[in-house]
Scaffold this active site. Structure first.
Site, PDB file in Angstrom:
ATOM      1  N   PRO A   2      -6.800  -7.046   7.360  1.00 42.22           N
ATOM      2  CA  PRO A   2      -6.874  -5.603   7.204  1.00 42.22           C
ATOM      3  C   PRO A   2      -7.730  -4.887   8.240  1.00 42.22           C
ATOM      4  O   PRO A   2      -8.948  -4.988   8.217  1.00 42.22           O
ATOM      5  CB  PRO A   2      -7.506  -5.425   5.825  1.00 42.22           C
ATOM      6  N   GLU A   3      -7.086  -4.166   9.094  1.00 39.20           N
ATOM      7  CA  GLU A   3      -7.753  -3.109   9.832  1.00 39.20           C
ATOM      8  C   GLU A   3      -7.308  -1.827   9.136  1.00 39.20           C
ATOM      9  O   GLU A   3      -6.496  -1.865   8.217  1.00 39.20           O
ATOM     10  CB  GLU A   3      -7.330  -3.124  11.306  1.00 39.20           C
TER      11      GLU A   3
END
Length: 270
Positions: A2-3
């Site tokens: 997750p960015e």
DNA sequence: CTACGAACCTGCCTGC
DNA sequence: TGCAGGCAGGTTCGTA
């Protein structure tokens, strides 16, 4: 995984499935996340309407009348809408079910994520000191320039510091600095206002483009294990150390900054 | 105040 | 085939 674009993609993926619905149960199979999942979390939300699936930085906020569940995906977390009756997989630590049968599952092998409760999430210690959203009007060249004056720290570290701007993770810091032609180790305080204008534009564009890409694979993503196959093609430097620069063909250099892989072009970035 | 490293975890890939 | 070592998209915390 997750960015910021993927957290936003997750938010968009789950929102239509859970907003306005009543929580039937919150099942915690393993409470040992970054911080222990509060024992009273289920009783706080069971029977309550989930008003909105919101996002601040990389935190998902599941808002209820009395407060919000603060969810972070950490390095390896994912939140999926379960449409079949499949049994929980390994690392499916938390399950949120609604009275209409909808099921959300939180999977996080490394357990760096978190599920916390706050009556005033914006005032929560994890959120209170965060810098502006990168896609908001507040985040602009002049802001970055002002904020960086006198700072000796490398610009890449500066960008990845949540106090300055949120949501710029390792991949996008590398990508945006390349596009802006700025060397990642350059002192943040020694970059001109004009170059910060450019950098700001590239941060926005890179994040926006990635969110759009995430959108195209939304359905897959919610049901996937989170592997970002669709990112790989648009990445110009991340993961390409030793390969030729897409702009000047010189070999991209790879170094480590703050224990994070940093890739840049020694010719294009100064 | 800033800056840097360690820490929290598991999985996967590489090389011996 | 096994095993040690290194690395992974994040963030906080302690120490200098």
């Amino acid at each position: 995984m997750p960015e910021l674009p993927e957290v936003e993609t997750t938010r968009r993926g789950i929102a239509p499935h859970c907003e306005g619905k009543i929580v039937a149960a919150l099942t915690v199979r393993d409470a040992r996340l970054r911080w222990p999942v509060p024992a009273d979390l289920p009783q706080r939300i069971e029977g309550q309407v989930l008003l909105e699936a919101d996002r601040r930085a990389k935190y998902l906020l599941l808002r209820f009348t009395a407060g919000a569940v603060i969810v972070h995906l950490g390095m390896s977390g994912s939140l999926r809408v379960i449409t079949d009756q499949s049994a929980p997989l390994k690392h499916d630590h938390i399950e949120l079910s609604f009275t209409d049968g909808t099921l959300l599952r939180f999977n996080d092998p490394r357990r760096f994520g978190c599920w916390l409760w706050s009556e005033q999430p914006e005032q929560h210690p994890l959120l209170a000191a965060l810098g502006p959203e990168p896609l908001s009007a507040e985040f602009n060249g002049p802001y970055l320039w002002r904020k960086s004056r006198g700072r000796q720290t490398p610009v890449k570290s500066f960008l990845m510091d949540n106090h300055n701007v949120v949501g710029v993770g390792n991949i996008y810091a590398n990508e945006a600095l390349f596009k802006a032609g700025i060397h990642p180790t350059r002192a943040a305080g020694r970059i001109s206002a004009a170059r910060y204008n450019q950098l700001c534009i590239h941060i926005r564009e890179t994040l926006s483009a990635a969110i759009l890409l995430g959108g195209t694979t939304l359905r897959d993503f919610v049901n996937s294990d989170g592997k970002p196959g669709y990112f790989a093609q648009s990445l110009l430097v991340y993961g390409r150390g030793g390969l030729p620069c897409t702009s000047c063909t010189r070999v991209l250099r790879e170094i480590r900054m703050n224990q994070r892989t940093t890739v840049y072009c020694p010719v294009c970035q100064r």
